[in-house]
Design a protein around this motif. Sequence first.
Motif, mmCIF file in Angstrom:
data_model
loop_
_atom_site.group_PDB
_atom_site.id
_atom_site.type_symbol
_atom_site.label_atom_id
_atom_site.label_comp_id
_atom_site.label_asym_id
_atom_site.label_seq_id
_atom_site.Cartn_x
_atom_site.Cartn_y
_atom_site.Cartn_z
ATOM 1 N N SER A 157 0.935 -1.010 0.012
ATOM 2 C CA SER A 157 0.002 -0.017 0.099
ATOM 3 C C SER A 157 0.782 1.407 0.014
ATOM 4 C CB SER A 157 -0.840 -0.093 1.217
ATOM 5 O OG SER A 157 -0.131 0.208 2.199
ATOM 6 N N ASP A 206 0.601 5.955 -0.124
ATOM 7 C CA ASP A 206 -0.250 7.082 -0.069
ATOM 8 C C ASP A 206 0.041 8.116 -1.110
ATOM 9 O OD1 ASP A 206 -1.651 7.038 2.768
ATOM 10 O OD2 ASP A 206 0.288 6.488 3.356
ATOM 11 N N SER A 238 -14.150 5.879 -0.352
ATOM 12 C CA SER A 238 -13.419 4.811 -0.366
ATOM 13 C C SER A 238 -14.217 4.012 -1.643
ATOM 14 C CB SER A 238 -14.133 3.923 0.508
ATOM 15 O OG SER A 238 -15.210 3.516 0.795
ATOM 16 N N ASP A 270 -9.936 -0.174 -4.187
ATOM 17 C CA ASP A 270 -8.499 -0.471 -3.481
ATOM 18 C C ASP A 270 -8.004 0.973 -2.774
ATOM 19 O OD1 ASP A 270 -7.627 -2.961 -4.714
ATOM 20 O OD2 ASP A 270 -8.017 -2.210 -6.540
ATOM 21 N N TRP A 271 -8.760 1.648 -2.527
ATOM 22 C CA TRP A 271 -8.590 3.053 -1.935
ATOM 23 C C TRP A 271 -9.488 3.457 -0.928
ATOM 24 C CZ3 TRP A 271 -12.047 6.896 -2.683
ATOM 25 C CH2 TRP A 271 -12.867 6.717 -3.728
ATOM 26 N N SER A 315 -9.963 7.865 0.953
ATOM 27 C CA SER A 315 -9.448 8.877 0.987
ATOM 28 C C SER A 315 -9.730 9.698 2.464
ATOM 29 C CB SER A 315 -9.978 9.850 -0.079
ATOM 30 O OG SER A 315 -11.740 9.977 0.103
ATOM 31 N N LEU A 347 -5.048 10.235 -0.234
ATOM 32 C CA LEU A 347 -5.504 8.822 -1.030
ATOM 33 C C LEU A 347 -4.687 7.980 -0.557
ATOM 34 C CD1 LEU A 347 -7.881 8.084 -3.006
ATOM 35 C CD2 LEU A 347 -6.171 8.223 -4.577
ATOM 36 N N HIS A 348 -5.226 6.904 0.176
ATOM 37 C CA HIS A 348 -4.522 5.727 0.728
ATOM 38 C C HIS A 348 -4.881 4.472 -0.347
ATOM 39 C CE1 HIS A 348 -2.104 2.860 3.146
ATOM 40 N NE2 HIS A 348 -3.074 2.095 3.336
ATOM 41 N N LEU A 349 -3.891 3.903 -0.893
ATOM 42 C CA LEU A 349 -4.023 3.039 -2.022
ATOM 43 C C LEU A 349 -3.636 1.652 -1.617
ATOM 44 C CD1 LEU A 349 -3.035 5.800 -4.231
ATOM 45 C CD2 LEU A 349 -4.875 4.224 -5.184
#
Length: 455
Positions: free
Chosen positions: A74, A76, A134, A137-138, A140, A153-155
Amino acid sequence: MNAYRKIARIVFASTLALLMGGGALTAQQGTGPFASFPTQSVKDGRFLGFACAGLATLEQNVQIKLSAPASTTSFDLDVFDGETGGLDGSGKKHWDLGTRSLKFSLFADPLRTGSLAPADLIGEWYGNSENATSGQDWTSSTARMPDNDWWNLHLSTSAIAQAASGAYLYLLVIDTDGACTAGEQLESNLKIATSYPVTFSLPYFGLVAAMRQTVNDLPIIYPGSTASAPLTGSFMTAPTTYDGTFEFFFNLAAGATEIRLFDGDFDYGTSLLLGNPSGVVLDPCVDTDDPDTSSTYSGFPFTPTGATPEGTQGPGVPPDDSYRDAFRRGEPGDPNRVGCVRYEVTDPNGNVYLNDNPSGNFEWEQFLIASSSSPFVGDADAVFTGSTLPDGIWKVSIIGLDLDNLNFWHANTCAMRPSRDPAPGEDPDDVPRVAACPDPASEPSFGFAGRNEKK
């Protein structure tokens, strides 16, 4: 993140909130350190710029190539000031002119083909709208991108983005949410960052030191100035967070015999020759035709939409040097801020190649560096004596770029990352930055944009 870096970020964020007049400004979100472009600082005015032709400039979107190592699960992605024309937590707007929304689209791009196929779309977000927080795969940080603050944004890495090398490759496209109307004025400015060792590069982009909301931006660019301060000669000596310089890097593969840099709409030229209101005498910058980019030049590795042919002389909009004392930047250390915009390219061996005649108003110009064996050596602006150019990290240093002068570049430019953790009590902005370039072995088509283009 170690405790030392976490404390430094908390202190940094708290200090900035005070500097910015009570807004809810935060440090970058997620696990650092961060690779960023054009900088990670939220107070230096340096931005990626997006415009409509009504601002008398070239129009460009930007396509950012992200690369995450194979071990990544993962990462950011942060955007600073991704909205346009909005208000911060204290009711002020910053950095932008106009209200048109930007559109952010993230695609899986494992073959580096630049495909924008719907099947490759990871997510899509708008700078001025409510967005989902959301997806598959992500997630926010907020539904809306804030003014003068970071949006996160966390991916989770996606199998559809994994290349044969094992690395995860993505393409982030930032564009306006529709075609600009005739004469529409828009300048939307932002910064991009990713959690390192994720890296990214930009093949072309707009670049600006913004002070578009003068009353609100002025106290940031000129710390200690009040929002109501007049644009008087006092700004000749006022401390500033922006000294007229930009710095960025690119990674050149081995075996190249020439590099072609393209600078656009640098507005090289001076209209008035006296600073206002100081009366200081300015340099008479006059754009001259670049011999290797004539009006019939056809070697651009892109479509120069909206550009005027080489041959148009005279100042741009705004001209460089700006006659306004508060906006003008010149040679570092010059108390009068006099000096025409220029840039220096430094190779990995320390050789410096000077371009002191960048593009004028509304045009593109080439700056060609060639090795002695290049078939284009006779056309080159600068020549390296070896048979091939030095491979590795090259640096571009822009000097004397005025505030509010939106320019464009075409070169495969890398993000930057901090060279070390900040020392106790040290402002993270003062930590030197180094190149954070994608690994060419993990990039199917990574190379320098346009380096093998022919005239």
